[in-house]
Design an enzyme around this catalytic site. Structure first.
Site, short mmCIF file in Angstrom:
data_model
loop_
_atom_site.label_atom_id
_atom_site.label_comp_id
_atom_site.label_asym_id
_atom_site.label_seq_id
_atom_site.Cartn_x
_atom_site.Cartn_y
_atom_site.Cartn_z
N GLY A 60 -3.14 2.95 -1.40
CA GLY A 60 -3.86 3.63 -2.30
C GLY A 60 -2.98 4.63 -3.45
O GLY A 60 -1.85 4.19 -3.97
N CYS A 61 -3.29 5.42 -4.22
CA CYS A 61 -2.77 6.23 -5.23
C CYS A 61 -1.39 6.69 -4.56
O CYS A 61 -1.41 7.31 -3.65
CB CYS A 61 -3.60 7.20 -5.72
SG CYS A 61 -2.67 8.53 -6.63
N PHE A 62 -0.33 6.23 -5.40
CA PHE A 62 0.98 6.63 -4.85
C PHE A 62 1.03 8.21 -5.13
O PHE A 62 2.06 8.58 -4.44
CB PHE A 62 2.18 5.84 -5.72
CG PHE A 62 1.98 5.57 -7.11
CD1 PHE A 62 1.46 6.59 -8.07
CD2 PHE A 62 2.48 4.58 -7.63
CE1 PHE A 62 1.57 6.45 -9.37
CE2 PHE A 62 2.67 4.34 -9.12
CZ PHE A 62 2.10 5.32 -9.88
#
Length: 227
Positions: A60-62
């Site tokens: 997902g979002c880093f």
């Protein structure tokens, strides 16, 4: 003014929903025998002090993933970037279209004499919900897919083994959809993504999505955190 407040309220509601829907599904996971085995300190007689190794994960979002892995003892550095696509040197804007094939990912530099790849896999499965296909909550698209990018055959075998065992044991209410992909190339993300949560703690996404994930992560790995 009423209309403006209405849109603010809707935005906050959506962000709150994202927090809940992409939160780590750890209830049954951390009780599973597979997770306990994965999370046990590993005896590695070949690991030398100060030796470093690399692991690459997409979850997902880093911003979320980087913020969590940074806390683990033995992790020497975490870098956000892009991997798994067809375009060389992609930008954040290009990856966000979902058309380049890249995933937002993190490259973890670690000391295997302190933290094993098995333990990093345990952290990976806690850091996100690996049963969501091409999304994490309201972050939707192949760029947010759950994926492991083994850097050698040993990492690949361990990733395959633990995914199979988690599914066999039904550690989640739904099957793990994490993919195992090629090793690279990994393209560093723009510098403003580095240490994003710590540098932007008041950002609404950080407050409502990243911060709860980090707090939950720290509780699960309380005995493995940096002092």
């Amino acid at each position: 003014m009423i209309l403006k407040n209405y849109f603010i309220a809707i935005t906050l509601l959506l962000l709150t929903f994202a927090t809940v829907s992409c939160g780590q599904n750890t209830g049954s996971l951390i009780q599973s025998n597979t997770f306990k085995k994965m999370n046990e300190p590993q005896q590695n007689p070949d690991a030398q002090p100060k030796q470093i190794d690399t692991a690459i994960f997409a979850a997902g979002c880093f911003w979320c993933v980087e913020g969590q892995f940074q806390y683990l003892e033995g992790v020497q550095g975490v870098k956000s970037g892009y991997i798994g696509g067809t375009l060389a040197n992609p930008t954040y804007e290009q990856v966000c279209t979902g058309l380049t094939g890249h995933a937002e990912a993190v490259r973890v530099i670690y000391d295997p004499s302190v933290v094993s790849y098995d333990e990093l896999l345990a952290a990976f499965f806690v850091s996100h919900d690996p049963t969501q296909l091409n999304r994490q909550g309201n972050d939707i698209g192949t760029q947010y897919r759950s994926a492991i990018f083994p850097q050698n055959e040993s990492q690949k075998e361990k990733a395959q083994y633990y995914i199979a065992q988690l599914n066999k044991e039904q550690a989640y209410t739904h099957p793990v959809v994490t993919t195992i992909e090629g090793k690279g190339p990994f393209y560093d993300a723009e510098a403003y993504h580095d240490d994003y949560f710590n540098r932007n703690p008041e950002n609404s996404y950080c407050q409502l999505v990243v911060k709860p994930k980090i707090e939950k992560f720290k509780k699960v790995f309380a005995n493995k955190l940096k002092h």
